[in-house]
Scaffold this motif. Sequence first.
Motif, PDB file in Angstrom:
ATOM      1  N   LEU A  40       0.844  -1.188   0.000  1.00 21.24           N
ATOM      2  CA  LEU A  40       0.000   0.000   0.000  1.00 21.24           C
ATOM      3  C   LEU A  40       0.884   1.244   0.000  1.00 21.24           C
ATOM      4  N   ASN A  41       0.546   2.207  -0.860  1.00 24.25           N
ATOM      5  CA  ASN A  41       1.289   3.462  -0.826  1.00 24.25           C
ATOM      6  C   ASN A  41       0.717   4.347   0.282  1.00 24.25           C
ATOM      7  N   PRO A  42       1.401   5.437   0.646  1.00 25.50           N
ATOM      8  CA  PRO A  42       0.941   6.278   1.763  1.00 25.50           C
ATOM      9  C   PRO A  42      -0.485   6.798   1.595  1.00 25.50           C
ATOM     10  N   ASP A  43      -0.864   7.167   0.377  1.00 26.32           N
ATOM     11  CA  ASP A  43      -2.217   7.683   0.161  1.00 26.32           C
ATOM     12  C   ASP A  43      -3.266   6.597   0.419  1.00 26.32           C
ATOM     13  N   GLN A  44      -2.992   5.393  -0.049  1.00 18.64           N
ATOM     14  CA  GLN A  44      -3.937   4.295   0.165  1.00 18.64           C
ATOM     15  C   GLN A  44      -4.060   3.975   1.661  1.00 18.64           C
ATOM     16  N   SER A  45      -2.945   3.953   2.359  1.00 17.24           N
ATOM     17  CA  SER A  45      -2.970   3.689   3.799  1.00 17.24           C
ATOM     18  C   SER A  45      -3.767   4.764   4.532  1.00 17.24           C
ATOM     19  N   VAL A  75      -6.261   6.622   3.349  1.00 17.07           N
ATOM     20  CA  VAL A  75      -7.689   6.463   3.077  1.00 17.07           C
ATOM     21  C   VAL A  75      -8.255   5.304   3.900  1.00 17.07           C
ATOM     22  N   LEU A  76      -7.544   4.192   3.972  1.00 15.48           N
ATOM     23  CA  LEU A  76      -8.032   3.050   4.745  1.00 15.48           C
ATOM     24  C   LEU A  76      -8.095   3.370   6.240  1.00 15.48           C
ATOM     25  N   GLU A  77      -7.162   4.186   6.725  1.00 16.62           N
ATOM     26  CA  GLU A  77      -7.211   4.597   8.122  1.00 16.62           C
ATOM     27  C   GLU A  77      -8.428   5.484   8.379  1.00 16.62           C
ATOM     28  N   VAL A  78      -8.734   6.380   7.429  1.00 15.59           N
ATOM     29  CA  VAL A  78      -9.916   7.238   7.571  1.00 15.59           C
ATOM     30  C   VAL A  78     -11.182   6.386   7.601  1.00 15.59           C
ATOM     31  N   ILE A  79     -11.248   5.390   6.713  1.00 12.85           N
ATOM     32  CA  ILE A  79     -12.417   4.506   6.690  1.00 12.85           C
ATOM     33  C   ILE A  79     -12.526   3.722   7.984  1.00 12.85           C
ATOM     34  N   GLN A  80     -11.373   3.310   8.525  1.00 14.37           N
ATOM     35  CA  GLN A  80     -11.373   2.562   9.778  1.00 14.37           C
ATOM     36  C   GLN A  80     -11.966   3.396  10.905  1.00 14.37           C
ATOM     37  N   VAL A  81     -11.707   4.705  10.889  1.00 11.50           N
ATOM     38  CA  VAL A  81     -12.191   5.587  11.952  1.00 11.50           C
ATOM     39  C   VAL A  81     -13.642   6.011  11.708  1.00 11.50           C
ATOM     40  N   LEU A  82     -13.950   6.415  10.470  1.00 16.51           N
ATOM     41  CA  LEU A  82     -15.268   6.985  10.175  1.00 16.51           C
ATOM     42  C   LEU A  82     -16.279   5.970   9.662  1.00 16.51           C
ATOM     43  N   ASN A 117     -11.031  17.042   4.351  1.00 14.89           N
ATOM     44  CA  ASN A 117     -10.277  16.665   5.547  1.00 14.89           C
ATOM     45  C   ASN A 117      -8.792  16.427   5.289  1.00 14.89           C
ATOM     46  N   LEU A 118      -8.464  16.018   4.073  1.00 21.26           N
ATOM     47  CA  LEU A 118      -7.065  15.734   3.757  1.00 21.26           C
ATOM     48  C   LEU A 118      -6.429  16.800   2.878  1.00 21.26           C
ATOM     49  N   ALA A 119      -7.249  17.787   2.451  1.00 21.23           N
ATOM     50  CA  ALA A 119      -6.764  18.871   1.585  1.00 21.23           C
ATOM     51  C   ALA A 119      -6.174  18.329   0.288  1.00 21.23           C
ATOM     52  N   TRP A 120      -6.816  17.290  -0.249  1.00 18.75           N
ATOM     53  CA  TRP A 120      -6.379  16.707  -1.506  1.00 18.75           C
ATOM     54  C   TRP A 120      -7.141  17.323  -2.665  1.00 18.75           C
ATOM     55  N   GLU A 121      -6.494  17.358  -3.820  1.00 22.07           N
ATOM     56  CA  GLU A 121      -7.191  17.707  -5.045  1.00 22.07           C
ATOM     57  C   GLU A 121      -8.143  16.576  -5.408  1.00 22.07           C
ATOM     58  N   ARG A 122      -9.221  16.909  -6.099  1.00 23.27           N
ATOM     59  CA  ARG A 122     -10.214  15.902  -6.456  1.00 23.27           C
ATOM     60  C   ARG A 122      -9.586  14.775  -7.281  1.00 23.27           C
ATOM     61  N   ALA A 123      -8.683  15.112  -8.195  1.00 22.61           N
ATOM     62  CA  ALA A 123      -8.056  14.099  -9.053  1.00 22.61           C
ATOM     63  C   ALA A 123      -7.235  13.110  -8.215  1.00 22.61           C
ATOM     64  N   ARG A 124      -6.567  13.615  -7.195  1.00 18.83           N
ATOM     65  CA  ARG A 124      -5.765  12.733  -6.321  1.00 18.83           C
ATOM     66  C   ARG A 124      -6.662  11.783  -5.560  1.00 18.83           C
ATOM     67  N   ALA A 125      -7.752  12.308  -5.012  1.00 20.92           N
ATOM     68  CA  ALA A 125      -8.680  11.471  -4.249  1.00 20.92           C
ATOM     69  C   ALA A 125      -9.287  10.387  -5.127  1.00 20.92           C
ATOM     70  N   ILE A 126      -9.703  10.754  -6.321  1.00 17.68           N
ATOM     71  CA  ILE A 126     -10.316   9.782  -7.235  1.00 17.68           C
ATOM     72  C   ILE A 126      -9.307   8.705  -7.638  1.00 17.68           C
ATOM     73  N   ALA A 127      -8.053   9.112  -7.887  1.00 16.47           N
ATOM     74  CA  ALA A 127      -7.025   8.158  -8.298  1.00 16.47           C
ATOM     75  C   ALA A 127      -6.779   7.115  -7.206  1.00 16.47           C
ATOM     76  N   VAL A 128      -6.728   7.559  -5.949  1.00 18.39           N
ATOM     77  CA  VAL A 128      -6.498   6.634  -4.840  1.00 18.39           C
ATOM     78  C   VAL A 128      -7.674   5.681  -4.702  1.00 18.39           C
TER      79      VAL A 128
END
Length: 262
Positions: free
Chosen positions: A195-200, A202-209, A220-231
């Motif tokens: 898992l790359n850092p971005d994937q980890s 996102v999975l941590e956020v899902i684990q919490v929320l 919450n992560l201040a990511w660009e939409r394209a980055r979020a969609i790619a992950v």
Amino acid sequence: MASNRRGVGLSAFSNAAISSDQYARHGQQLRTSHADALANQLSVFQAALHNFSLTHAKDIRSNPTFRAEFARMCNAIGVDPLAGSNVKGAAASGGKAGSVWAKMLGSSVNDFYFELAVRVVEVCRETRSENGGMIAISEVQKRITKGRAGLVGGGMEVTEDDIMRAIESLEPLGGMFKTQTLGGSRFIRSVPKELNPDQSTVLEVIQVLGYVTVSMMQANLAWERARAIAVIDDLVADSLVWVDSQGEETEFWSPASMHEGG
């Protein structure tokens, strides 16, 4: 003018060589004496540990609390019951090689963890289509304790600590089975892909929320939409998240987290 200084005679060199040789012999005697003492202490220790494991073999296998205490005792004195296991070495010598500690402890401890490791592998493979190869250790524990479907009395009473040790015994397989902590919970990753850092993240956020959306990652992560969609696309492709498109915005859930929560 003749010099009164006398040159160094051969006797001086001879005396120095004798002294050096004496020091060397004395040092060797000390090393031999210390090695013999350590060998005797190790022999006594091996016999005591071997007798203890044989006397309490049944408890070690059947009682998780006793087994955990035994493992902590081994760790405290620098002993790893699973260390030194060498399948190739054992095969080459007609099965007489193998783990040094296995010989000391009998085979009960190693057999238990190797049997448990087989069950861990089975559970990971059985659930891979559901969770993409990422499963909570607590879920593995529940499934192993419950036993195989359709079989009576096939369960094993194990702890998460037992499962962690069993996974360590799988390291000779090439590190395909790894543990990873996400959101305070421990998971087993049974796919070779890292898992790359971005994937980890996102999975941590899902684990919490419980779930995540693209807008939540942007906010919450201040990511660009394209980055979020790619992950998210990568996680969906690897079956590490499930898609719920019934709401106003598509939600992404982790099947591993869902099983753990249940």
